[in-house]
Design an enzyme around this catalytic site. Sequence first.
Site, mmCIF file in Angstrom:
data_model
loop_
_atom_site.group_PDB
_atom_site.id
_atom_site.type_symbol
_atom_site.label_atom_id
_atom_site.label_comp_id
_atom_site.label_asym_id
_atom_site.label_seq_id
_atom_site.Cartn_x
_atom_site.Cartn_y
_atom_site.Cartn_z
ATOM 1 N N ASN A 136 -10.259 -1.150 -1.970
ATOM 2 C CA ASN A 136 -8.573 -0.870 -1.518
ATOM 3 C C ASN A 136 -7.954 -1.686 -2.621
ATOM 4 O OD1 ASN A 136 -6.085 -1.269 -0.700
ATOM 5 N ND2 ASN A 136 -6.786 -1.588 1.384
ATOM 6 N N HIS A 182 -4.009 6.797 1.181
ATOM 7 C CA HIS A 182 -4.182 5.334 0.930
ATOM 8 C C HIS A 182 -5.512 5.030 1.089
ATOM 9 C CE1 HIS A 182 -4.240 1.157 -0.043
ATOM 10 N NE2 HIS A 182 -4.031 0.872 1.046
ATOM 11 N N CYS A 208 0.870 -1.153 0.308
ATOM 12 C CA CYS A 208 0.111 0.000 0.007
ATOM 13 C C CYS A 208 0.804 1.231 0.083
ATOM 14 C CB CYS A 208 -0.950 -0.329 1.111
ATOM 15 S SG CYS A 208 -1.993 -1.536 1.109
HETATM 16 C C1 LIG Z 1 -11.041 -6.060 8.455
HETATM 17 C C2 LIG Z 1 -11.732 -5.233 9.571
HETATM 18 C C3 LIG Z 1 -12.855 -4.620 8.372
HETATM 19 C C4 LIG Z 1 -12.435 -5.990 10.444
HETATM 20 O O1 LIG Z 1 -13.256 -5.287 11.311
HETATM 21 P P1 LIG Z 1 -13.152 -5.911 12.766
HETATM 22 O O2 LIG Z 1 -14.174 -4.874 13.145
HETATM 23 O O3 LIG Z 1 -11.729 -5.635 13.033
HETATM 24 O O4 LIG Z 1 -13.873 -7.149 12.812
HETATM 25 P P2 LIG Z 1 -13.067 -8.466 13.455
HETATM 26 O O5 LIG Z 1 -11.973 -9.189 12.391
HETATM 27 O O6 LIG Z 1 -12.599 -8.393 14.939
HETATM 28 O O7 LIG Z 1 -14.308 -9.523 13.355
HETATM 29 C C5 LIG Z 1 -15.465 -9.400 13.936
HETATM 30 C C6 LIG Z 1 -16.455 -10.299 13.452
HETATM 31 O O8 LIG Z 1 -16.885 -10.169 12.208
HETATM 32 C C7 LIG Z 1 -16.574 -11.200 11.404
HETATM 33 N N1 LIG Z 1 -16.369 -10.591 10.244
HETATM 34 C C8 LIG Z 1 -14.954 -10.526 9.545
HETATM 35 N N2 LIG Z 1 -15.082 -10.362 8.274
HETATM 36 C C9 LIG Z 1 -16.531 -10.274 7.963
HETATM 37 C C10 LIG Z 1 -17.401 -9.961 6.832
HETATM 38 N N3 LIG Z 1 -16.682 -9.556 5.605
HETATM 39 N N4 LIG Z 1 -18.602 -10.132 6.969
HETATM 40 C C11 LIG Z 1 -19.311 -10.576 8.138
HETATM 41 N N5 LIG Z 1 -18.545 -10.783 8.923
HETATM 42 C C12 LIG Z 1 -17.250 -10.448 9.090
HETATM 43 C C13 LIG Z 1 -15.611 -11.866 12.169
HETATM 44 O O9 LIG Z 1 -15.764 -13.251 11.699
HETATM 45 C C14 LIG Z 1 -15.757 -11.667 13.515
HETATM 46 O O10 LIG Z 1 -16.897 -12.634 14.012
HETATM 47 P P3 LIG Z 1 -16.738 -13.256 15.378
HETATM 48 O O11 LIG Z 1 -17.116 -12.031 16.195
HETATM 49 O O12 LIG Z 1 -18.305 -13.994 15.449
HETATM 50 O O13 LIG Z 1 -15.664 -14.044 15.595
HETATM 51 C C15 LIG Z 1 -11.112 -4.298 10.103
HETATM 52 O O14 LIG Z 1 -10.168 -4.883 11.158
HETATM 53 C C16 LIG Z 1 -10.248 -3.401 9.144
HETATM 54 O O15 LIG Z 1 -10.794 -2.823 8.501
HETATM 55 N N6 LIG Z 1 -9.095 -3.539 9.444
HETATM 56 C C17 LIG Z 1 -7.915 -2.781 8.597
HETATM 57 C C18 LIG Z 1 -7.984 -3.312 7.447
HETATM 58 C C19 LIG Z 1 -7.004 -2.569 6.577
HETATM 59 O O16 LIG Z 1 -7.242 -1.304 6.528
HETATM 60 N N7 LIG Z 1 -6.452 -3.321 5.824
HETATM 61 C C20 LIG Z 1 -5.903 -2.589 4.576
HETATM 62 C C21 LIG Z 1 -4.290 -2.150 4.980
HETATM 63 S S1 LIG Z 1 -3.495 -1.621 3.743
#
Ligand SMILES: CC(C)(COP(=O)(O)OP(=O)(O)OC[C@H]1O[C@@H](n2cnc3c(N)ncnc32)[C@H](O)[C@@H]1OP(=O)(O)O)[C@@H](O)C(=O)NCCC(=O)NCCS
Length: 326
Positions: free
Chosen positions: A283, A253, A108
Site C-alpha cells: 500500500n 486505492h 490515500c
Molecule cells: C491490519 C489488518 C490486516 C489486521 O487484520 P485483522 O484481521 O483486523 O487483525 P486484528 O488487528 O484484529 O488482529 C488479529 C490478531 O493478529 C495479530 N496481528 C496483527 N498484525 C499481525 C501481523 N502482521 N502478523 C501476525 N499477527 C498480527 C494481532 O496482534 C491480533 O492478535 P491477538 O488476537 O492475539 O490480539 C486489517 O485490520 C486491515 O487490513 N485493516 C484495513 C487496513 C487498511 O486497509 N489500511 C489502509 C487504509 S488506507
Amino acid sequence: MGVGHYVPENIVTNDDLTKFIDTSDEWIKERTGIEQRRWFNPDKDTVANMATRAAKMALDRADMDVKEIEFIVFATITPDYFFPGSGVLMQRELGLQGIGAIDIRNACSGFIYALSVADNFIKAGMYKTILVVGAEIQSSALDKTTAGRNTNVIFADGAGAMIIQASEDADHKVLSTHLHADGDHAEELYVKDPGSSRKVRLSNELIAGDSFKAHMNGNFVFKQGVIRFEEVINEALSANDQSAEDIDLLVPHQANLRISQFVQRRLNLKDEQIFNNIMYLGNTTAASIPIACSEAWEQGKIKDGNLVCLASFGSGFTWASALIRW
Ligand SMILES: CC(C)(COP(=O)(O)OP(=O)(O)OC[C@H]1O[C@@H](n2cnc3c(N)ncnc32)[C@H](O)[C@@H]1OP(=O)(O)O)[C@@H](O)C(=O)NCCC(=O)NCCS
C-alpha cells in the site's frame, strides 16, 4: 495525456519481515494479500526524485516536452521536508522554476483530490496542462518492530504521475470527481507527531514515545473502507448515468486486497474489470492509484475510450472517486 510510475528497486518480501517482526508470510497474505513490497534506498530515492522519474515516464509516453507543464499538484503525506512540500522540489528537478506547485495532504485519497484540483483548474481555464503526482516514502516512518506489525507489513514506497490537458475532445475527459471527508475519525489512522500544537514540536520525551509512529485501528478502518468505497463508486456512476457493468476498469486505492475483493463482489465486477497490484507493491498511500493506472495502461488493460473509475478511502477519514473517459 500520459501516465507513469517509479518504484524503488529494493524488494522486501514477507519472509524478509519475519527476520525482525513476529509475523508470517501466511498471516500477511491471508489478511492483506501482500506478498512483497518496495522500500526505498536512502542513498538514492527521495519522494521528489521518485516523482520526477514517474513524471518523466508520463511525459515520454505522452510524447510531450516538460516545458508544456504549467502547474503541479503533488499528493503526499510523507514529504521530504517538514516544509516546504515536495511539489516545489520536483518542480526544481524538472527544471520548471516559476510555475506553481501545491502539495495535497489527503493520504490515500490524496491522488483523487489532486486530480480533482487539476481538473477544475483546467475547467476554469486557469491552466492548459497540469502534472498530477502521488508519491510516498512510508517505510522510513514505520515502527519496524513487532509492536508496529499491523502497519509495517502493509505500507510501502513509490510514485506515480499523470498529465492532464485541456481539450475540446469530449471523448476523452474526467467526467466527474467526488470528494468526501469525516474528521470524526482522524485518530483511527494517523501519525500524531511532529505536530505543531504542543509547547515544543520536538523533545526527547516525544521521541522516546510512540507518537511518531503510525497508529491504525485496522478493524474499524476495514469496515468503514468497504462501505465508503462502494458508496463513492456508486455516486460517480449515478452522477454520470452509468452502472457498474459499464466500468471497463476499476482502479481502487491499494489499501488491502481483501477490501478490493469485497468491493468487487458488492459491485458484481468481473475479474477483468478491476486492477490490483498490492500483492507485489504493498500500500503506497497517495501513489497507489497512479502507479496502478500506469501499470494497467502498459499491460493494455486501460485503452483509449475506456471508462475508468478511480476510488479511494483512507486516513482522515477521506474517500473519493473519479470517473474518466480515457
Ligand atoms: C491490519 C489488518 C490486516 C489486521 O487484520 P485483522 O484481521 O483486523 O487483525 P486484528 O488487528 O484484529 O488482529 C488479529 C490478531 O493478529 C495479530 N496481528 C496483527 N498484525 C499481525 C501481523 N502482521 N502478523 C501476525 N499477527 C498480527 C494481532 O496482534 C491480533 O492478535 P491477538 O488476537 O492475539 O490480539 C486489517 O485490520 C486491515 O487490513 N485493516 C484495513 C487496513 C487498511 O486497509 N489500511 C489502509 C487504509 S488506507
